[in-house]
Design a protein around this motif. Structure first.
Motif, PDB file in Angstrom:
ATOM      1  N   PRO A   1      52.239  40.567  29.316  1.00 19.76           N
ATOM      2  CA  PRO A   1      51.393  40.478  30.515  1.00 19.76           C
ATOM      3  C   PRO A   1      50.890  41.834  30.992  1.00 19.76           C
ATOM      4  O   PRO A   1      51.519  42.512  31.801  1.00 19.76           O
ATOM      5  CB  PRO A   1      52.327  39.824  31.543  1.00 19.76           C
ATOM      6  CG  PRO A   1      53.705  40.138  31.082  1.00 19.76           C
ATOM      7  CD  PRO A   1      53.626  40.180  29.586  1.00 19.76           C
ATOM      8  N   THR A   2      49.736  42.227  30.469  1.00 22.85           N
ATOM      9  CA  THR A   2      49.091  43.457  30.912  1.00 22.85           C
ATOM     10  C   THR A   2      47.915  43.158  31.822  1.00 22.85           C
ATOM     11  O   THR A   2      47.338  44.062  32.399  1.00 22.85           O
ATOM     12  CB  THR A   2      48.602  44.264  29.708  1.00 22.85           C
ATOM     13  OG1 THR A   2      47.737  43.433  28.911  1.00 22.85           O
ATOM     14  CG2 THR A   2      49.780  44.707  28.838  1.00 22.85           C
TER      15      THR A   2
ATOM     16  N   PRO B   1      46.228  40.956  35.210  1.00 21.05           N
ATOM     17  CA  PRO B   1      46.758  40.755  36.559  1.00 21.05           C
ATOM     18  C   PRO B   1      47.968  39.829  36.570  1.00 21.05           C
ATOM     19  O   PRO B   1      48.134  38.995  35.673  1.00 21.05           O
ATOM     20  CB  PRO B   1      45.559  40.152  37.294  1.00 21.05           C
ATOM     21  CG  PRO B   1      44.377  40.713  36.591  1.00 21.05           C
ATOM     22  CD  PRO B   1      44.780  40.782  35.146  1.00 21.05           C
ATOM     23  N   GLN B   2      48.799  39.992  37.588  1.00 24.60           N
ATOM     24  CA  GLN B   2      50.061  39.263  37.655  1.00 24.60           C
ATOM     25  C   GLN B   2      49.854  37.763  37.451  1.00 24.60           C
ATOM     26  O   GLN B   2      49.017  37.147  38.098  1.00 24.60           O
ATOM     27  CB  GLN B   2      50.736  39.502  39.010  1.00 24.60           C
ATOM     28  CG  GLN B   2      52.129  38.897  39.101  1.00 24.60           C
ATOM     29  CD  GLN B   2      52.820  39.275  40.402  1.00 24.60           C
ATOM     30  OE1 GLN B   2      52.231  39.899  41.262  1.00 24.60           O
ATOM     31  NE2 GLN B   2      54.090  38.902  40.521  1.00 24.60           N
ATOM     32  N   GLY B   3      50.649  37.164  36.546  1.00 20.55           N
ATOM     33  CA  GLY B   3      50.563  35.734  36.268  1.00 20.55           C
ATOM     34  C   GLY B   3      49.567  35.382  35.200  1.00 20.55           C
ATOM     35  O   GLY B   3      49.560  34.256  34.714  1.00 20.55           O
TER      36      GLY B   3
ATOM     37  N   GLN C   1      47.573  36.474  31.391  1.00 16.78           N
ATOM     38  CA  GLN C   1      47.797  37.224  30.168  1.00 16.78           C
ATOM     39  C   GLN C   1      46.521  37.259  29.345  1.00 16.78           C
ATOM     40  O   GLN C   1      45.706  36.338  29.399  1.00 16.78           O
ATOM     41  CB  GLN C   1      48.936  36.596  29.347  1.00 16.78           C
ATOM     42  CG  GLN C   1      50.270  36.593  30.077  1.00 16.78           C
ATOM     43  CD  GLN C   1      51.387  36.038  29.229  1.00 16.78           C
ATOM     44  OE1 GLN C   1      51.371  36.154  28.008  1.00 16.78           O
ATOM     45  NE2 GLN C   1      52.380  35.441  29.868  1.00 16.78           N
TER      46      GLN C   1
ATOM     47  N   ASP D   1      38.621  37.329  35.849  1.00 20.53           N
ATOM     48  CA  ASP D   1      40.023  37.366  36.266  1.00 20.53           C
ATOM     49  C   ASP D   1      40.858  38.319  35.425  1.00 20.53           C
ATOM     50  O   ASP D   1      41.999  38.627  35.779  1.00 20.53           O
ATOM     51  CB  ASP D   1      40.634  35.961  36.197  1.00 20.53           C
ATOM     52  CG  ASP D   1      39.968  34.996  37.163  1.00 20.53           C
ATOM     53  OD1 ASP D   1      39.399  35.470  38.179  1.00 20.53           O
ATOM     54  OD2 ASP D   1      39.998  33.777  36.906  1.00 20.53           O
TER      55      ASP D   1
ATOM     56  N   ASP E   1      45.850  32.009  32.471  1.00 24.08           N
ATOM     57  CA  ASP E   1      47.122  31.380  32.808  1.00 24.08           C
ATOM     58  C   ASP E   1      47.634  30.633  31.579  1.00 24.08           C
ATOM     59  O   ASP E   1      47.003  29.676  31.133  1.00 24.08           O
ATOM     60  CB  ASP E   1      46.914  30.422  33.980  1.00 24.08           C
ATOM     61  CG  ASP E   1      48.179  29.662  34.354  1.00 24.08           C
ATOM     62  OD1 ASP E   1      49.239  29.931  33.768  1.00 24.08           O
ATOM     63  OD2 ASP E   1      48.093  28.781  35.235  1.00 24.08           O
TER      64      ASP E   1
END
Length: 396
Positions: A12-13, A15-17, A19, A308, A312
């Motif tokens: 996961p580089t 944004p959080q959540g 990939q 984004d 997800d």
């Protein structure tokens, strides 16, 4: 059955959540929903003026950054679709090329599907400078082409200009009820123009084509057999124009006859096609879909947005699982010899394929004994013909 994982995600580089993907190998950019002509079998319904958009250059560069660069591939294919992509200004394509040039570690192969009516000298110079491989939609001589399309004489003139300029465009022919019985005539016409590459697709009853333009099974079978017989009739002329899709079909059949291992079928013809696995499509507003053929469909679920910065994983698995699903109908396919040449139904153009199966099942089963009757000629062709590489799909 294809058992490859649906997606491969990097650590996961993004944004959080979210990939980033590292499975992509080809990308279509649907640059606009608009078109300058009104084909009566358009699957995009491109002249619907509600919400017409053109892709900002920023969306295209974000698509490259999110879908192409994480793959780490040395070679990556980008195809421009629409509507009509040549409605975009030359400067747009030059701007994207500048972004691609900033990543010299990757070689980007550019393609474009166009109706062929907007080719000015500056556009031809741009196509040559950026090495864009052009595919032109033309459904036969002008009298045949203009039954569902427009401006056949203009497209013919522009094809000649492109060939004289050394750009070697491919022609995309859509088989429809009005031209299904004219395959030999269409091939002779294209050979007379000097065309060296052709692909025949057939009409799907989606978009405007859902209104009275459906092919019968008999028409589709006859057209496919005409393409097979044309390939076999020209097997002693290795440089002769031949339909690439038919060559792939005959390669699979010949390999089966000789008990050779099946080649990887990661294009449009596999049990699980490459849509959403190694091939993705981006709409003008940045939504990402598994395939360009579903980019403008109201029923389709996007995988995410390039803005984004990532995807997800749970949503990816859900959407692709539904997209590639095979329903109870799959049980009736077990043991069918024609599986060798079957594409199992296109989930992008046949939204209910997961429930009902391949709508061309009867045609595929009827084609099998016809190929068996020609097996010696097909095997002879296979051993002397150049083998056709897998490629990203081309729209209509």
């Amino acid at each position: 059955m294809n058992t490859q994982p649906l997606i491969r995600l990097t650590p996961p580089t993004a944004p959080q959540g979210l990939q980033t993907l590292r499975s992509a190998g080809a990308l279509s950019l649907c640059l606009t929903q608009h078109c300058n002509i009104s084909c009566r079998h358009c699957s995009v319904d491109a002249l619907d003026t509600r919400g017409i958009r053109r892709m900002p250059l920023e969306i295209a560069t974000q698509a490259v950054d999110v879908l192409a660069l994480p793959s780490g591939r040395r070679q990556f294919r980008i195809v421009f679709f629409g509507g009509e992509p040549l409605l975009m200004p030359v400067e747009w394509f030059e701007g994207l090329q500048a972004h691609l040039n900033s990543h010299p570690e990757m070689r980007f192969i550019l393609g474009m599907q166009s109706n062929g009516t907007l080719l000015t000298e500056p556009i031809i110079q741009m196509l040559r400078a950026l090495k864009i491989e052009l595919s032109i939609s033309l459904d036969g001589p002008p009298a045949l082409n203009d039954v569902l399309r427009e401006n056949g004489h203009k497209v013919e003139r522009n094809l000649r200009r492109l060939i004289e300029a050394g750009l070697d465009p491919r022609v995309l022919v859509v088989i429809a009820p009005h031209n299904a019985a004219h395959v030999p005539e269409i091939l002779a016409y294209l050979r007379g123009l000097g065309v060296s590459k052709v692909r025949f697709n057939h009409l799907f009853p989606v978009g405007r084509a859902a209104d009275g333009h459906a092919l019968s099974d008999a028409q589709l079978l006859a057209a496919r057999l005409a393409l097979v017989d044309d390939v076999l009739a020209h097997q002693d002329a290795p440089d002769a124009l031949r339909d690439v899709a038919t060559c792939k079909l005959l390669e699979k059949f010949a390999r089966h006859l000789e008990n050779l291992p099946a080649q990887a079928r990661g294009d449009c013809t596999g049990y699980t096609c490459h849509a959403g696995l190694s091939y993705f499509s981006v709409t003008p507003d940045g939504q990402v879909f598994p395939c360009s053929d579903m980019s403008f469909a109201d029923w389709a679920q996007p995988l995410g947005r390039v803005q984004d910065g990532g995807f997800d994983p749970a949503r990816m698995r859900q959407v692709l699982g539904q997209f590639h699903a095979k329903g109870p109908w799959w049980d009736r396919c077990r043991g069918c010899a024609a599986q060798v040449i079957c594409d199992f139904g296109c989930p992008a153009l046949t939204p209910d394929a997961a429930q009902v199966g391949n709508p061309e099942c009867d045609v595929t089963r009827a084609l099998w004994p016809e190929l068996m009757a020609r097996r010696q000629a097909i095997q002879h062709w296979y051993h002397q013909a150049p083998k056709t590489p897998l490629e990203a799909p081309s729209g209509a």
